[in-house]
Design a protein around this motif. Structure first.
Motif, PDB file in Angstrom:
ATOM      1  N   ALA A   1      -0.062  -3.065 -31.123  1.00 48.76           N
ATOM      2  CA  ALA A   1      -0.787  -3.899 -30.171  1.00 48.76           C
ATOM      3  C   ALA A   1      -0.095  -3.904 -28.816  1.00 48.76           C
TER       4      ALA A   1
ATOM      5  N   LEU B   1     -11.857  -1.207 -25.750  1.00 48.37           N
ATOM      6  CA  LEU B   1     -11.468  -2.486 -26.350  1.00 48.37           C
ATOM      7  C   LEU B   1     -12.455  -2.939 -27.423  1.00 48.37           C
ATOM      8  N   SER B   2     -13.637  -2.347 -27.441  1.00 53.28           N
ATOM      9  CA  SER B   2     -14.644  -2.730 -28.438  1.00 53.28           C
ATOM     10  C   SER B   2     -14.522  -1.939 -29.738  1.00 53.28           C
TER      11      SER B   2
ATOM     12  N   SER C   1     -12.795  -0.372 -33.250  1.00 47.62           N
ATOM     13  CA  SER C   1     -12.045  -0.963 -34.369  1.00 47.62           C
ATOM     14  C   SER C   1     -10.561  -0.628 -34.306  1.00 47.62           C
TER      15      SER C   1
ATOM     16  N   ASN D   1      -8.708  -1.006 -31.795  1.00 48.82           N
ATOM     17  CA  ASN D   1      -8.028  -1.945 -30.898  1.00 48.82           C
ATOM     18  C   ASN D   1      -7.312  -3.018 -31.708  1.00 48.82           C
ATOM     19  N   GLU D   2      -5.994  -3.147 -31.487  1.00 44.01           N
ATOM     20  CA  GLU D   2      -5.200  -4.124 -32.217  1.00 44.01           C
ATOM     21  C   GLU D   2      -4.662  -5.232 -31.321  1.00 44.01           C
TER      22      GLU D   2
ATOM     23  N   ALA E   1      -4.682  -8.766 -29.557  1.00 44.13           N
ATOM     24  CA  ALA E   1      -5.146 -10.044 -30.099  1.00 44.13           C
ATOM     25  C   ALA E   1      -6.592 -10.322 -29.695  1.00 44.13           C
ATOM     26  N   PRO E   2      -7.429 -10.781 -30.622  1.00 44.57           N
ATOM     27  CA  PRO E   2      -8.856 -11.003 -30.313  1.00 44.57           C
ATOM     28  C   PRO E   2      -9.085 -11.910 -29.111  1.00 44.57           C
ATOM     29  N   ALA E   3      -8.328 -13.001 -29.007  1.00 45.57           N
ATOM     30  CA  ALA E   3      -8.531 -13.923 -27.881  1.00 45.57           C
ATOM     31  C   ALA E   3      -8.224 -13.234 -26.555  1.00 45.57           C
TER      32      ALA E   3
ATOM     33  N   THR F   1      -8.272 -10.003 -26.048  1.00 42.68           N
ATOM     34  CA  THR F   1      -9.280  -8.957 -25.868  1.00 42.68           C
ATOM     35  C   THR F   1     -10.533  -9.508 -25.198  1.00 42.68           C
ATOM     36  N   VAL F   2     -10.968 -10.701 -25.624  1.00 41.66           N
ATOM     37  CA  VAL F   2     -12.157 -11.325 -25.025  1.00 41.66           C
ATOM     38  C   VAL F   2     -11.934 -11.593 -23.543  1.00 41.66           C
TER      39      VAL F   2
ATOM     40  N   LYS G   1     -11.902  -8.233 -21.579  1.00 46.15           N
ATOM     41  CA  LYS G   1     -13.241  -7.650 -21.474  1.00 46.15           C
ATOM     42  C   LYS G   1     -14.088  -8.402 -20.447  1.00 46.15           C
TER      43      LYS G   1
END
Length: 311
Positions: free
Chosen positions: A94, A131-132, A134, A136-137, A139-141, A143-144, A147
């Motif tokens: 990540a 970034l969309s 799979s 992509n490692e 952190a989801p927060a 990443t949002v 983006k």
């Protein structure tokens, strides 16, 4: 006289009726066979078209992935010597992806400095797609947030592409000043496209009239403004202000030496969108003051600001 009655021979016999029925049945069978063949052929053609469409889409996706991978490889290879020290363990995928994303955003900033907005927009779109995936490692927060920043940057760049930038407006104002200075003194026939040494030679040998100090000052100011335009094209804020200040000083010193003062100009008559030439040297000096005070600065991408914040 006797009459003989014979049975009618026009009615089909039983054998003929059977033959006709067999022929009709045979025709129906062939018709069904042809219809089946036509349906199978249509299904085959439809399947081939669908397969061809899927293949084209897959090839398009593979080309996009290949281009992004090549871009990642080139950027990563070019930046090996300038990578910051990792703040986490080297094995963190990540963190590696986050560091690579920073480098890619720096490349987008470089494209904007080179005034290549279309390439910058394409790169930002590719990063959003990246970034969309799979793989992509990050952190989801985070990443949002990234983006959203990418989408906002793309929207801003698309809006900027449809109108002149502050740098372009500055260049236009500087060119208007140069045009005025070039035509201000009828004796100062200066070709701003020549090199400084060539221009001075043309001034010294091209005219029989004596070259005044005022003419030389105007010539030097035009050359200094050429350097200011180059600095503006390179989005160099500090150099732009430096050259504009130097040009103002050159004109102010000449004006003060000849008139003893620098006149004031009504502020309401000027703006950064200067589309007409100034009327005198005092107004030129005021224009330069306005350009210095409102010199544009490079605006970093929103995504750059997001990535610079401590995570």
């Amino acid at each position: 006289m006797s009459m003989n009655f014979e049975p009618e021979t026009n009615a089909p016999s039983e054998v003929q009726q059977r033959r006709q029925a067999n022929m009709l049945l045979t025709r129906l069978q062939w018709l069904v066979i042809f219809l089946l063949i036509a349906v199978l052929l249509w299904l085959y053609i439809s399947q081939q078209r669908f397969q061809h469409s899927v293949t084209e889409r897959l090839q398009g996706s593979e080309q996009v992935i290949s281009r992004l991978n090549d871009m990642d490889d080139r950027l990563f290879a070019m930046s090996q010597q300038t990578l910051p020290e990792p703040r986490v363990a080297a094995g963190s995928q990540a963190q590696n992806q986050l560091d690579l994303l920073r480098i890619q955003i720096q490349a987008a900033d470089r494209l904007l400095v080179d005034n290549n907005n279309s390439a910058a927009i394409e790169l930002l779109r590719g990063l959003h797609w990246q970034l969309s995936q799979s793989s992509n490692e990050i952190a989801p927060a985070l990443t949002v947030v990234i983006k959203k920043g990418l989408l906002k940057d793309i929207e801003n760049l698309q809006a900027q592409s449809s109108q002149p930038s502050p740098w372009q407006l500055h260049n236009l104002a500087i060119q208007n000043i140069q045009a005025f200075l070039h035509n201000h003194d009828g004796d100062a026939e200066v070709n701003t496209d020549l090199q400084p040494s060539t221009q001075l030679s043309s001034l010294a040998g091209g005219n029989n009239k004596a070259i005044t100090r005022r003419q030389l000052t105007i010539h030097e100011t035009i050359m200094t403004l050429n350097l200011a335009i180059q600095a503006s094209n390179m989005r160099d804020h500090d150099q732009l202000i430096s050259y504009l200040t130097q040009a103002r000083k050159q004109l102010a010193e000449e004006t003060e030496s000849s008139t003893g003062t620098v006149g004031d100009v009504d502020d309401s008559a000027n703006s950064l969108a200067m589309m007409e030439a100034p009327s005198d040297i005092s107004e030129v000096i005021h224009w330069l003051d306005e350009l210095i005070a409102n010199a544009p600065t490079p605006t970093p991408l929103l995504t750059t600001q997001i990535l610079e914040k401590p995570q």
